[in-house]
Scaffold this motif. Sequence first.
Motif, PDB file in Angstrom:
ATOM      1  N   VAL A   1      -3.805 -59.184  44.004  1.00  0.00           N
ATOM      2  CA  VAL A   1      -5.197 -59.117  43.546  1.00  0.00           C
ATOM      3  C   VAL A   1      -5.527 -57.660  43.199  1.00  0.00           C
ATOM      4  O   VAL A   1      -6.084 -57.362  42.141  1.00  0.00           O
ATOM      5  N   ILE A   2      -5.154 -56.749  44.072  1.00  0.00           N
ATOM      6  CA  ILE A   2      -5.476 -55.334  43.833  1.00  0.00           C
ATOM      7  C   ILE A   2      -4.724 -54.829  42.588  1.00  0.00           C
ATOM      8  O   ILE A   2      -5.261 -54.075  41.784  1.00  0.00           O
ATOM      9  N   ARG A   3      -3.489 -55.294  42.440  1.00  0.00           N
ATOM     10  CA  ARG A   3      -2.707 -54.885  41.255  1.00  0.00           C
ATOM     11  C   ARG A   3      -3.213 -55.543  39.979  1.00  0.00           C
ATOM     12  O   ARG A   3      -2.808 -55.189  38.888  1.00  0.00           O
ATOM     13  N   GLY A   4      -4.033 -56.588  40.136  1.00  0.00           N
ATOM     14  CA  GLY A   4      -4.548 -57.286  38.963  1.00  0.00           C
ATOM     15  C   GLY A   4      -3.524 -58.228  38.360  1.00  0.00           C
ATOM     16  O   GLY A   4      -3.529 -58.488  37.155  1.00  0.00           O
ATOM     17  N   ASN A   5      -2.641 -58.769  39.203  1.00  0.00           N
ATOM     18  CA  ASN A   5      -1.610 -59.672  38.691  1.00  0.00           C
ATOM     19  C   ASN A   5      -1.921 -61.117  39.105  1.00  0.00           C
ATOM     20  O   ASN A   5      -1.854 -61.474  40.283  1.00  0.00           O
ATOM     21  N   GLN A   6      -2.241 -61.962  38.133  1.00  0.00           N
ATOM     22  CA  GLN A   6      -2.671 -63.341  38.434  1.00  0.00           C
ATOM     23  C   GLN A   6      -1.543 -64.385  38.403  1.00  0.00           C
ATOM     24  O   GLN A   6      -1.814 -65.578  38.538  1.00  0.00           O
ATOM     25  N   THR A   7      -0.304 -63.918  38.239  1.00  0.00           N
ATOM     26  CA  THR A   7       0.792 -64.885  38.067  1.00  0.00           C
ATOM     27  C   THR A   7       0.843 -65.936  39.179  1.00  0.00           C
ATOM     28  O   THR A   7       1.097 -67.111  38.920  1.00  0.00           O
ATOM     29  N   LEU A   8       0.594 -65.499  40.419  1.00  0.00           N
ATOM     30  CA  LEU A   8       0.760 -66.421  41.544  1.00  0.00           C
ATOM     31  C   LEU A   8      -0.559 -67.063  41.984  1.00  0.00           C
ATOM     32  O   LEU A   8      -0.700 -67.521  43.111  1.00  0.00           O
TER      33      LEU A   8
END
Length: 484
Positions: free
Chosen positions: A420-427
Amino acid sequence: MVSRVIPVDAFDLVIFGGTGDLAKRKILPGLYRRFLAGQMTENSRIIGAARADLTDAAFRTLVGEAIAEFVPKDRQDKKAIADFLDKIAYVSIDATGEGGWAKLQGLMRDNVVRAFYFSVAPSLFGDIAERLHLHGIADAWSRIVVEKPFGRDLDSARALNAVLAKHFTEAQIYRIDHYLGKETVQNLMAVRFANILFEPLWKAEYIDHVQITVAETVSVDGRGAYYDKSGAMRDMVQNHMMQLLCLIAMEPPYHFDPDAVRDEKLKVIRALKPVSPEHIVRGQYNAGKDEGGYIEHSENPASKTESYIALKVNVSNWRWQGVPFYLRTGKRLRARASEIAITFKQPPHAIFDDAKGWHENVLVIRLQPNEGMNLMVMIKEPGPGGMRLMQVPLDMSFADALGDEAEDVPDAYERLIMDVIRGNQTLFMRGDEVEAAWAWTDPIIQGWEARGDKPQGYDPGSSGPEDALMLMHRDGRRWREIKE
Ligand code: NAP
């Protein structure tokens, strides 16, 4: 092997429901572990929010107790815990009222990632989203994290999506399915798409069937009244098992990119055929020697809610034509074990006489306990006595492969919060995925409700109802044994 911990950007994470069970068991201990591992940077902060009237110091005490209870002793470092607690504040807020929001607004800093974890009942999502905007606390870069259950049917899921969409774009919404944060589940994608070995065989021509099992030993005692409104289909199949099925069945995405992966999963969900009643088995656990049965635990003598379900599911596309996916999940079963087993077909022609020794190749992906994979292959039985065959596992347990580092592999929640903090929505699940999953689930549930089907009893400590065994026997197949 040295694992790389890449620190994430500085953040302010507000946990609504910061005093609740999920925050205490998973979110806060997980954040501490990331802090200990050096992933949460010095100038990040965590703000708990709930109605209880607590001081910062009282909330820190609660967090310290949660760490003491839920973090393994050998990872409890006094200095690190004290430094971690220094980063924690608390605001008393009633999501449905106006008090506390100005204080929260005053605590938020510019130039750091703002994330808001909605660890509260879904009925409060709208209130929180609304007030975060009203008080200028969330900006266009803020992220929100929402927990399951995401609706209880298609209509309610749509309504939740609509409530969130009023104030946040899809790119800001992180719908948690913690199964997707599990190391082995991601490994499933690595095994499929980073090796040439499996993908050519990953289709109806070579795969006989797939089994997905999520077995629990626990009962619903203590939360039976809540569980009774949900049942195994809503609680496990519509979300976690559906996600596992998608990762097995999806086409290779063009890139490991959030929308590319989620587009492919969505296609799988849309390709699921309706399930006919004879391919559904529902069960309720009976009373045991020392414990009540489902009916007592649910406090509802007329309950028809299932604590167990088994389904035969078909994915209607070229790759999976004629390959059944058997899913089963339940409470109070003989062991706590979650696994995916992909059973391959037999070779087209047998050159060995030892037909008795023959077993199919099976790729087993264990999610818990002992995360890992093993591939069952046929070899010659050692020693004299001719060409007799036996099946052995090519075994890869993560604990063995990673040695001491297995301890430091982040658990599902830790990984997902860092994403979430990295802004990665893949999972994370996209809104359309969740709706498609309910669109498939709703008619199945409506069907048994309309027929008035009653779940079959099964004994605690067993593998589930008799009819579930028949579901596979009828097809000339059998379930794998449920064992730890
Ligand atoms: P819980 O133990 O009942 O905690 C609820 C939290 O929400 C408490 O901190 C409570 O504190 C706060 N709260 C309640 N009403 C509020 C209001 N009006 N305004 C502000 N805060 C309020 O629930 P939980 O088990 O942690 O579950 C939280 C969410 O996660 C639920 O949606 C649940 O379905 C989901 N979830 C939980 C788990 C789990 O293992 N627990 C697993 C998956 C998903 P106050 O009473 O002081 O306000």
